[in-house]
Design an enzyme around this catalytic site. Sequence first.
Site, short mmCIF file in Angstrom:
data_model
loop_
_atom_site.label_atom_id
_atom_site.label_comp_id
_atom_site.label_asym_id
_atom_site.label_seq_id
_atom_site.Cartn_x
_atom_site.Cartn_y
_atom_site.Cartn_z
CB SER A 222 -0.89 -0.01 1.24
OG SER A 222 -1.45 1.26 1.46
CB THR A 223 1.13 4.20 -2.03
OG1 THR A 223 1.70 3.30 -2.98
CG2 THR A 223 1.95 5.51 -2.02
NE ARG A 224 -3.19 6.64 -2.56
CZ ARG A 224 -2.36 6.31 -3.56
NH1 ARG A 224 -1.39 7.12 -3.91
NH2 ARG A 224 -2.49 5.16 -4.19
CB THR A 225 -3.42 2.67 3.54
OG1 THR A 225 -4.55 3.02 2.73
CG2 THR A 225 -3.91 2.14 4.88
NE ARG B 191 -4.26 -1.64 1.42
CZ ARG B 191 -4.79 -0.46 1.11
NH1 ARG B 191 -5.12 0.37 2.07
NH2 ARG B 191 -4.96 -0.11 -0.15
CG HIS C 40 -10.96 2.62 2.41
ND1 HIS C 40 -10.15 2.76 3.54
CD2 HIS C 40 -10.12 2.84 1.34
CE1 HIS C 40 -8.92 3.03 3.17
NE2 HIS C 40 -8.88 3.09 1.85
CD GLN D 266 -9.69 7.78 0.52
OE1 GLN D 266 -8.63 7.17 0.56
NE2 GLN D 266 -9.76 9.08 0.25
CG ASN E 294 -13.45 -0.73 -1.03
OD1 ASN E 294 -13.45 -0.02 -2.04
ND2 ASN E 294 -12.40 -1.43 -0.67
CG ASP F 148 -11.88 4.20 -6.17
OD1 ASP F 148 -10.69 4.47 -6.43
OD2 ASP F 148 -12.22 3.38 -5.33
CB SER G 145 -10.52 -3.85 -7.80
OG SER G 145 -11.48 -2.85 -7.61
CG MET G 146 -4.35 -6.31 -6.94
SD MET G 146 -3.08 -5.89 -5.72
CE MET G 146 -2.39 -4.41 -6.44
CB CYS H 175 -9.30 7.68 -2.82
SG CYS H 175 -9.80 6.08 -3.49
CG LEU H 176 -4.73 9.54 -6.00
CD1 LEU H 176 -3.48 10.25 -5.44
CD2 LEU H 176 -4.85 9.80 -7.49
NE ARG I 284 -6.32 7.42 3.86
CZ ARG I 284 -6.09 6.21 3.32
NH1 ARG I 284 -6.15 6.05 2.01
NH2 ARG I 284 -5.84 5.18 4.09
#
Length: 371
Positions: A109-112, A160, A187, A190, A218, A282, A286-287, A324-325, A351
């Site tokens: 994860s980046t931002r989280t 997460r 989430h 967020q 989410n 968004d 998704s992954m 939210c990227l 965040r």
Amino acid sequence: MLRHPTPLFPNMAFSIFRTAQRTHSFRVPARSIFCSPATDTAGYGSGPPPSRFGPRHFLSVDDVTSPEFEHLVDLAKKAKRAIRAGQTIPSLKDTLAGRTVAMMFSKRSTRTRVSTEAAVAHLGGHPMFLGMDDIQLGVNESLLDTSKVISSMVSCVVARVACHSDIVQLSKTSAVPVINALSDTFHPLQAVTDIFTITECFPDPKGIKIAWVGDANNVLYDLAIACGKCGINLSIATPSVYPVPPDTLQLARNAAYLSGSSIETTHEPETAVKGAHIIATDTWVSMGQESEKALRLKQFSGFQVSSNLAKRGGANGDWKFMHCLPRKPEEVTDEVFYSPRSLVFTEAENRLYAAIATLVAFVVKRGKFGG
């Protein structure tokens, strides 16, 4: 943002929660919601109700009351003001000193990750990142045992996960607060971030309109509940094959009924953006859904956020954009994404302050905040 990570506990089969899920796990909440007369109380619909003596968890925005949610946003504002001024809020300085926060993440994860680690450090605590390759997450030890062991050594668990049922199970046996850093259904961090970002543009957001144009996922679900609690009108446009689950929609509408706002759904982007002060979207793929990319891009045809869409639909003249990227060009044009209308990078920075606010409320204040 990471949307569909590998299950945190791949060998655990929680059949009681799995039965409600469909092929696209983001579409249906991991629990049933029994509708009752709307009251401004914490719903605890996303997880177990707190015991009289146990910790309080934050698994969804539905877990807090409207005053409590507003208090989280206010805490985030104060944290940003102080940090931007190079200061620390005196009452919060070193409030997590000598305490460890476990960060159980099933995927990168980046931002989280950055915001959570920075938030813990800002409060004087020690963030401990625990990924799939770091500890025995569901490999040689049950979820129940893992939860009991880890929570006996730390002051908070930030998790997460893929399936929301995983974090619900984790919270049931944890001796410390569990904070949802993303699951397939909710989430909340967020949502706190987004409402905080909105209040920076609209100090009194009650009565404004947000248009969501894109996938039902989410991020949208907790944002919808948050809008309901804050008196913000929300119009949701998704492809007809990806409707908002009725149970989740009812949660948001229960909150909106009390605040006097509205939560509408449509499958026409132009209808959603009419009169909108903010247009949000968004990721569409998704992954874990990469094999569906070609199909999903076809299904989302016409849902790209652009100046042309806003003009055709009649958005408010000074409308803003949120995402939210991470972002893909098919979701929003460069013209909008990098324009003065775009709040995405402020949203990303916020965040950090949302994480600080949540840790203060649920760990430092032990869930007793906001009236």
